[in-house]
Design an enzyme around this catalytic site. Structure first.
Site, PDB file in Angstrom:
ATOM      1  N   LYS A  54       0.841  -1.206   0.000  1.00  0.00           N
ATOM      2  CA  LYS A  54       0.000   0.000   0.000  1.00  0.00           C
ATOM      3  C   LYS A  54       0.870   1.248   0.000  1.00  0.00           C
ATOM      4  O   LYS A  54       0.623   2.191  -0.751  1.00  0.00           O
ATOM      5  CB  LYS A  54      -0.906   0.022   1.239  1.00  0.00           C
ATOM      6  CG  LYS A  54      -2.119  -0.868   1.139  1.00  0.00           C
ATOM      7  CD  LYS A  54      -2.819  -0.968   2.489  1.00  0.00           C
ATOM      8  CE  LYS A  54      -3.865  -2.066   2.482  1.00  0.00           C
ATOM      9  NZ  LYS A  54      -4.264  -2.498   3.817  1.00  0.00           N
ATOM     10  N   GLN A  98      -5.099  -1.269   9.747  1.00  0.00           N
ATOM     11  CA  GLN A  98      -4.994  -2.617   9.187  1.00  0.00           C
ATOM     12  C   GLN A  98      -5.641  -3.650  10.128  1.00  0.00           C
ATOM     13  O   GLN A  98      -5.375  -3.671  11.325  1.00  0.00           O
ATOM     14  CB  GLN A  98      -3.513  -2.958   8.957  1.00  0.00           C
ATOM     15  CG  GLN A  98      -3.267  -4.291   8.293  1.00  0.00           C
ATOM     16  CD  GLN A  98      -3.713  -4.352   6.838  1.00  0.00           C
ATOM     17  OE1 GLN A  98      -3.760  -3.342   6.139  1.00  0.00           O
ATOM     18  NE2 GLN A  98      -4.052  -5.544   6.382  1.00  0.00           N
ATOM     19  N   ASP A 121     -11.519   2.877   4.081  1.00  0.00           N
ATOM     20  CA  ASP A 121     -11.967   1.485   4.026  1.00  0.00           C
ATOM     21  C   ASP A 121     -13.488   1.387   3.885  1.00  0.00           C
ATOM     22  O   ASP A 121     -14.012   0.340   3.521  1.00  0.00           O
ATOM     23  CB  ASP A 121     -11.597   0.756   5.336  1.00  0.00           C
ATOM     24  CG  ASP A 121     -10.331  -0.069   5.220  1.00  0.00           C
ATOM     25  OD1 ASP A 121     -10.058  -0.589   4.124  1.00  0.00           O
ATOM     26  OD2 ASP A 121      -9.629  -0.196   6.243  1.00  0.00           O
TER      27      ASP A 121
HETATM   28  N1  GUN Z   1      -6.811  -6.544   6.140  1.00  0.00           N
HETATM   29  C1  GUN Z   1      -6.962  -7.253   4.987  1.00  0.00           C
HETATM   30  N2  GUN Z   1      -7.613  -6.519   4.069  1.00  0.00           N
HETATM   31  C2  GUN Z   1      -7.904  -5.336   4.644  1.00  0.00           C
HETATM   32  C3  GUN Z   1      -8.571  -4.156   4.198  1.00  0.00           C
HETATM   33  O1  GUN Z   1      -9.054  -4.043   3.064  1.00  0.00           O
HETATM   34  N3  GUN Z   1      -8.645  -3.147   5.090  1.00  0.00           N
HETATM   35  C4  GUN Z   1      -8.124  -3.238   6.340  1.00  0.00           C
HETATM   36  N4  GUN Z   1      -8.263  -2.177   7.145  1.00  0.00           N
HETATM   37  N5  GUN Z   1      -7.505  -4.314   6.793  1.00  0.00           N
HETATM   38  C5  GUN Z   1      -7.398  -5.347   5.945  1.00  0.00           C
END
Ligand code: GUN
Length: 297
Positions: A54, A98, A121
């Protein structure tokens, strides 16, 4: 029939290119640089890989990337303080905490502490409610990526029968809302659904998000249907080692479907592309500027 392959990797690269162009314009015309903060608690290896990826792509599209790495024993209170600090920071337009979080932390409490306008998100309860009532919201990245691919392939989705397999808050439920918003007739199917093969056979669009390797065989698919496979499952190969497979059995479904996303290289790459798109959208909204076209629901 052999299905068209919907190339998510190429489509995600195109979306990131569009985001990058828009970011360059924001900088040149308004002196604004979108900023995305990712908060990682603990050392889960898969999460570390996601977060690194990311961060790299955020910088590649010209945005500011902030990473806040906290030890696994961080208290809920300390994490809430970090979220609050990022909520107040004007140079940060998107915040992602996360998941999964360590067990001693209440994930819902933390997610709902994020400023909804910065919730890239789309997990905050306000954004869930806004999406469910058809109002402007931040939309979860994976379903947004699926919607973009479906719109790109079909143009209008109006009147199509869509079956979403899986009822998670992260994918299944928001996916169903988005398809409804595009005037599909939507069924959400799950582990207790009766006559599942028959239900899936009615669908012009199948979105599989159940986390069970190769669960959907080709004879469940209506000839010509579009199959979007959200699953990413690591399975053992007979000859040793592992490989990634989706929730649908690719080979048999590709014989029957009109179009299908592969795993890997389908939905997966779209998720981060949509995270960047959401950060850009949040930045535009925060500054009272027009939203990027084609990058929102
Ligand atoms: N962990 C795995 N995929 C995601 C996601 O799309 N967002 C977040 N915040 N955590 C994750």
């Amino acid at each position: 029939m052999t299905a068209d392959i919907i190339d998510g990797k190429a489509f995600a690269a195109k979306v990131r290119g569009q985001v990058g162009e828009h970011v360059a314009k924001l900088k040149a015309e308004h002196g604004i640089t979108p900023g995305l903060a990712v908060v990682l608690v603990g050392e889960d290896p898969a999460s570390q890989v996601y977060v690194r990826s990311k961060g790299k792509m955020t910088v590649e599209v010209g945005m500011t990337s902030v990473e806040r790495k906290l030890p696994a024993d961080t208290s809920e209170e300390a994490l809430l303080a970090v979220v609050n600090e990022l909520n107040q920071a004007p140079e940060i337009h998107g915040i992602l905490v996360q998941l999964p979080l360590p067990e001693h932390i209440d994930a819902e409490l933390v997610i709902n502490a994020i400023d909804p306008a910065k919730d890239v998100d789309g997990f905050h309860i306000s954004n869930v409610g806004l999406l469910g009532t058809g109002q402007k919201s931040m939309v979860p990245c994976t379903p947004l990526g699926c919607l973009m691919m479906l719109r790109d392939y079909h143009g209008s989705l109006s009147g199509m029968d869509a079956v979403v397999l899986g009822r998670s808050n992260i994918v299944g439920k928001p996916m169903a809302q988005l398809l409804l918003g595009d005037s599909c007739t939507v069924t959400i199917a799950h582990s207790r659904t009766k006559n599942l093969p028959e239900v899936v056979r009615r669908a012009d669009i199948v979105v599989a998000a159940v986390g069970r390797p190769c669960m959907v065989p080709g004879d469940w698919i209506k000839p010509g249907a579009t199959v979007i496979d959200v699953g990413i499952n690591r399975v053992e190969k007979p000859e040793g080692g592992t490989r990634l497979v989706g929730d649908v059995d690719f080979d048999s479904c590709a014989e029957v479907a009109g179009a299908i996303t592969p795993v890997p290289g389908g939905v997966g790459p779209m998720t981060i592309a949509c995270l960047l798109a959401n950060t850009l959208t949040a930045c535009c909204r925060a500054n009272g500027l027009p939203e990027p076209e084609g990058l929102t629901a």
